[in-house]
Design an enzyme around this catalytic site. Structure first.
Site, mmCIF file in Angstrom:
data_model
loop_
_atom_site.group_PDB
_atom_site.id
_atom_site.type_symbol
_atom_site.label_atom_id
_atom_site.label_comp_id
_atom_site.label_asym_id
_atom_site.label_seq_id
_atom_site.Cartn_x
_atom_site.Cartn_y
_atom_site.Cartn_z
ATOM 1 C CE1 TYR A 1 -4.330 -1.194 -0.724
ATOM 2 C CE2 TYR A 1 -3.225 -3.615 0.619
ATOM 3 C CZ TYR A 1 -3.936 -2.343 0.675
ATOM 4 O OH TYR A 1 -5.121 -3.493 -0.399
ATOM 5 C CG ASN B 1 -11.056 3.810 -9.448
ATOM 6 O OD1 ASN B 1 -10.816 2.441 -9.472
ATOM 7 N ND2 ASN B 1 -10.795 4.495 -10.255
ATOM 8 C CG ASP C 1 -7.512 6.528 -7.787
ATOM 9 O OD1 ASP C 1 -8.314 7.392 -7.498
ATOM 10 O OD2 ASP C 1 -7.211 6.229 -9.129
ATOM 11 C CG HIS D 1 -13.816 -0.650 -2.829
ATOM 12 N ND1 HIS D 1 -13.361 -1.415 -4.092
ATOM 13 C CD2 HIS D 1 -15.199 -1.513 -2.868
ATOM 14 C CE1 HIS D 1 -14.269 -2.513 -4.431
ATOM 15 N NE2 HIS D 1 -15.446 -2.600 -3.883
ATOM 16 C CB CYS E 1 -3.787 4.648 16.417
ATOM 17 S SG CYS E 1 -4.901 5.484 17.577
ATOM 18 C CB SER F 1 -12.760 -6.217 -15.204
ATOM 19 O OG SER F 1 -12.410 -6.333 -13.862
ATOM 20 C CG ASN G 1 -13.612 -1.635 -20.025
ATOM 21 O OD1 ASN G 1 -12.543 -2.583 -20.775
ATOM 22 N ND2 ASN G 1 -13.846 -2.205 -18.926
HETATM 23 C C1 BV8 Z 1 -18.460 -8.701 0.860
HETATM 24 C C2 BV8 Z 1 -9.282 -2.848 -2.348
HETATM 25 C C3 BV8 Z 1 -19.464 -9.697 2.359
HETATM 26 C C4 BV8 Z 1 -8.553 -3.401 -2.564
HETATM 27 C C5 BV8 Z 1 -11.200 -4.140 -3.482
HETATM 28 C C6 BV8 Z 1 -21.445 -12.518 -4.936
HETATM 29 C C7 BV8 Z 1 -20.276 -13.448 -6.231
HETATM 30 C C8 BV8 Z 1 -19.013 -13.856 -6.595
HETATM 31 C C9 BV8 Z 1 -17.954 -13.068 -5.389
HETATM 32 C C10 BV8 Z 1 -18.646 -12.259 -3.895
HETATM 33 C C11 BV8 Z 1 -20.269 -12.179 -4.163
HETATM 34 N N1 BV8 Z 1 -20.674 -11.381 -3.501
HETATM 35 C C12 BV8 Z 1 -18.922 -10.869 -2.810
HETATM 36 C C13 BV8 Z 1 -18.039 -11.400 -3.115
HETATM 37 C C14 BV8 Z 1 -17.531 -11.288 -2.689
HETATM 38 C C15 BV8 Z 1 -16.203 -10.357 -2.710
HETATM 39 C C16 BV8 Z 1 -15.895 -10.504 -5.146
HETATM 40 O O1 BV8 Z 1 -16.569 -9.170 -5.078
HETATM 41 N N2 BV8 Z 1 -15.169 -11.306 -5.445
HETATM 42 C C17 BV8 Z 1 -14.757 -11.491 -6.504
HETATM 43 C C18 BV8 Z 1 -13.775 -10.907 -7.741
HETATM 44 C C19 BV8 Z 1 -15.404 -13.170 -7.225
HETATM 45 N N3 BV8 Z 1 -16.316 -9.606 -2.635
HETATM 46 C C20 BV8 Z 1 -15.802 -9.248 -1.742
HETATM 47 O O2 BV8 Z 1 -15.523 -9.382 -0.918
HETATM 48 C C21 BV8 Z 1 -16.674 -7.868 -0.549
HETATM 49 N N4 BV8 Z 1 -16.763 -7.447 0.235
HETATM 50 O O3 BV8 Z 1 -18.682 -8.734 -0.135
HETATM 51 O O4 BV8 Z 1 -18.629 -8.677 2.206
HETATM 52 C C22 BV8 Z 1 -19.495 -9.209 3.970
HETATM 53 C C23 BV8 Z 1 -20.870 -8.730 4.810
HETATM 54 C C24 BV8 Z 1 -21.030 -9.127 5.589
HETATM 55 C C25 BV8 Z 1 -20.133 -8.817 6.357
HETATM 56 C C26 BV8 Z 1 -19.035 -8.912 6.340
HETATM 57 C C27 BV8 Z 1 -18.849 -9.382 4.736
HETATM 58 C C28 BV8 Z 1 -14.992 -6.660 -1.081
HETATM 59 C C29 BV8 Z 1 -14.855 -6.023 -1.961
HETATM 60 C C30 BV8 Z 1 -13.816 -5.077 -1.864
HETATM 61 C C31 BV8 Z 1 -12.659 -5.763 -2.742
HETATM 62 N N5 BV8 Z 1 -11.380 -4.420 -2.479
HETATM 63 N N6 BV8 Z 1 -10.409 -3.048 -3.782
HETATM 64 C C32 BV8 Z 1 -7.239 -2.574 -3.419
HETATM 65 O O5 BV8 Z 1 -7.943 -1.454 -3.994
HETATM 66 O O6 BV8 Z 1 -6.296 -2.533 -2.795
HETATM 67 S S1 BV8 Z 1 -10.999 -4.918 -4.971
HETATM 68 C C33 BV8 Z 1 -10.348 -4.557 -6.677
HETATM 69 O O7 BV8 Z 1 -11.477 -5.046 -7.459
HETATM 70 C C34 BV8 Z 1 -9.697 -3.193 -6.772
HETATM 71 O O8 BV8 Z 1 -9.708 -2.235 -5.870
HETATM 72 C C35 BV8 Z 1 -10.783 -2.841 -7.522
HETATM 73 O O9 BV8 Z 1 -11.781 -1.900 -6.237
HETATM 74 C C36 BV8 Z 1 -12.577 -3.746 -7.487
HETATM 75 C C37 BV8 Z 1 -12.614 -4.022 -8.932
HETATM 76 O O10 BV8 Z 1 -11.998 -3.833 -10.290
HETATM 77 P P1 BV8 Z 1 -12.000 -2.962 -11.630
HETATM 78 O O11 BV8 Z 1 -11.810 -1.162 -11.043
HETATM 79 O O12 BV8 Z 1 -13.112 -3.113 -12.218
HETATM 80 O O13 BV8 Z 1 -10.284 -2.768 -12.042
HETATM 81 P P2 BV8 Z 1 -10.136 -4.076 -13.089
HETATM 82 O O14 BV8 Z 1 -8.501 -4.379 -12.997
HETATM 83 O O15 BV8 Z 1 -11.126 -5.637 -12.741
HETATM 84 O O16 BV8 Z 1 -11.027 -4.516 -14.504
HETATM 85 C C38 BV8 Z 1 -9.925 -2.708 -15.321
HETATM 86 C C39 BV8 Z 1 -10.815 -2.286 -15.870
HETATM 87 O O17 BV8 Z 1 -10.376 -1.111 -16.749
HETATM 88 C C40 BV8 Z 1 -10.323 -3.565 -17.256
HETATM 89 O O18 BV8 Z 1 -11.758 -3.834 -17.622
HETATM 90 C C41 BV8 Z 1 -10.188 -2.739 -18.527
HETATM 91 O O19 BV8 Z 1 -10.353 -3.748 -19.262
HETATM 92 C C42 BV8 Z 1 -10.386 -1.350 -18.080
HETATM 93 N N7 BV8 Z 1 -9.276 -0.673 -18.818
HETATM 94 C C43 BV8 Z 1 -7.767 -0.294 -18.893
HETATM 95 N N8 BV8 Z 1 -7.831 0.757 -19.870
HETATM 96 C C44 BV8 Z 1 -8.194 1.741 -19.735
HETATM 97 C C45 BV8 Z 1 -9.951 0.383 -19.314
HETATM 98 N N9 BV8 Z 1 -10.712 1.105 -19.325
HETATM 99 C C46 BV8 Z 1 -10.985 2.831 -19.997
HETATM 100 N N10 BV8 Z 1 -10.079 3.694 -20.269
HETATM 101 C C47 BV8 Z 1 -8.635 3.019 -19.884
HETATM 102 N N11 BV8 Z 1 -7.434 3.145 -20.499
HETATM 103 ZN ZN ZN Z 2 -5.944 3.046 18.176
#
Ligand code: BV8
Ligand code: ZN
Length: 262
Positions: free
Chosen positions: A80, A114, A116, A137, A169, A211, A235
């Site tokens: 991070y 994001n 950022d 997020h 902290c 995505s 996209n």
């Molecule tokens: C939760 C922090 C419950 C990290 C991130 C339902 C079905 C299946 C699974 C689940 C479900 N519900 C929940 C889940 C589990 C999980 C999940 O979704 N898993 C998936 C992957 C299978 N979700 C969770 O765990 C969530 N929490 O559900 O909690 C709960 C409830 C009560 C009590 C306790 C728990 C939490 C999810 C949060 C994860 N955190 N971020 C960090 O940043 O360090 S996720 C990570 O992916 C990223 O940070 C980002 O935020 C996120 C999404 O990714 P994208 O932004 O889409 O990026 P990606 O690279 O994938 O795509 C980029 C796109 O850009 C591409 O399409 C590309 O073609 C395009 N591109 C490229 N260049 C360009 C462009 N577009 C335009 N212009 C360009 N130039």
């Molecule tokens: Zn504290």
């Protein structure tokens, strides 16, 4: 505008497609812009999935889960800290500017995955109030105490050379963590409710650079579509959003967003 009206538009919109999308956006009382990592790709910030994506080089399970932090907080902070540095030396791009300029005129909400802060920086430069951006997020520039939960703004350079140098902290001395939602953690219910309300109220949802694979965020455009409203995608690649959507603009955010929102 109903889904049927959009079906006449080709999958790869031509000038007519762009004109149609602009008509929709200009007629909308409430525009929702839903963004992911691709929104900042042209600012030099890598995406997560796809070519050059962070998850090709690093494993999410090792870096973006509570278990990973409990096992090796130094490694997680190193990652991070590196990303914080990368963003600090980047600037919001033309796509962020186009969104912020439209938000300044009113009737536009940003829901971003994001961490950022580039939407917020771009909006601040134009005097747009911060509540126009919902960052689902968390933020690379906030810390949260693992014990008392205190949240602070923090733009400093992270010293992750050893566990003893990691940020602590100021209230209770416990280890701080990035204030970011990791896999398996719940999103802030109030932010989530506001995001889904925006999706329900939006006349048009513009989905940029995601995505659309991480839930619950990925369901946001589906809510707008379920209400019979238009979803426009920008996209370079096709996603689960575009497979159902005719108004998909293939290319970068910096190319298409300014043309769509000007
Ligand atoms: C939760 C922090 C419950 C990290 C991130 C339902 C079905 C299946 C699974 C689940 C479900 N519900 C929940 C889940 C589990 C999980 C999940 O979704 N898993 C998936 C992957 C299978 N979700 C969770 O765990 C969530 N929490 O559900 O909690 C709960 C409830 C009560 C009590 C306790 C728990 C939490 C999810 C949060 C994860 N955190 N971020 C960090 O940043 O360090 S996720 C990570 O992916 C990223 O940070 C980002 O935020 C996120 C999404 O990714 P994208 O932004 O889409 O990026 P990606 O690279 O994938 O795509 C980029 C796109 O850009 C591409 O399409 C590309 O073609 C395009 N591109 C490229 N260049 C360009 C462009 N577009 C335009 N212009 C360009 N130039
Ligand atoms: Zn504290």
């Amino acid at each position: 505008m109903s889904q049927e009206n959009l079906d006449a538009t080709a999958d790869q919109p031509d000038d007519h497609g762009l004109a149609r999308a602009r008509e929709l956006v200009n007629a909308a009382a409430h525009v929702l812009v839903f963004t992911g990592a691709g929104m900042s790709a042209e600012c030099g910030i890598p995406t997560f999935r796809g070519a050059g994506g962070l998850w090709n080089r690093f494993r999410a399970e090792d870096l973006a889960t509570p278990t990973a932090f409990a096992r090796d907080p130094r490694l997680v902070w190193e990652w991070y800290g590196w990303r914080r540095g990368l963003v600090t030396s980047s600037r919001p791009g033309r796509a962020h500017a186009a969104v912020a300029e439209r938000a300044a005129r009113g009737g536009l909400t940003v829901v971003t995955q994001n961490v950022d802060g580039l939407h917020e920086r771009s909006a601040r430069d134009r005097g747009v109030p911060p509540h126009h951006t919902i960052a689902l997020h968390g933020s690379l520039f906030r810390t949260r105490c693992t014990d008392c939960g205190n949240v602070e703004w923090d733009e400093s350079t992270v010293d992750s050379s050893g566990e003893e140098t990691l940020p602590r902290c100021e209230l209770c001395g416990s280890l701080l963590r990035p204030d970011i939602v990791w896999f398996g953690e719940a999103l802030d219910p109030e932010l989530l409710e506001r995001a889904f309300r925006s999706a329900r109220e939006a006349d048009v949802c513009i989905v940029v650079g995601t995505s659309a694979r991480v839930e619950p965020a990925a369901s946001i455009p589906r809510v707008t579509r379920a209400g019979g409203r238009a979803v426009i995608e920008i996209n370079p690649e096709s996603t689960s959003v575009s497979s159902r959507e005719r108004l998909a603009f293939r290319g970068g955010a910096e190319d298409w967003l300014p043309r769509l929102l000007e």
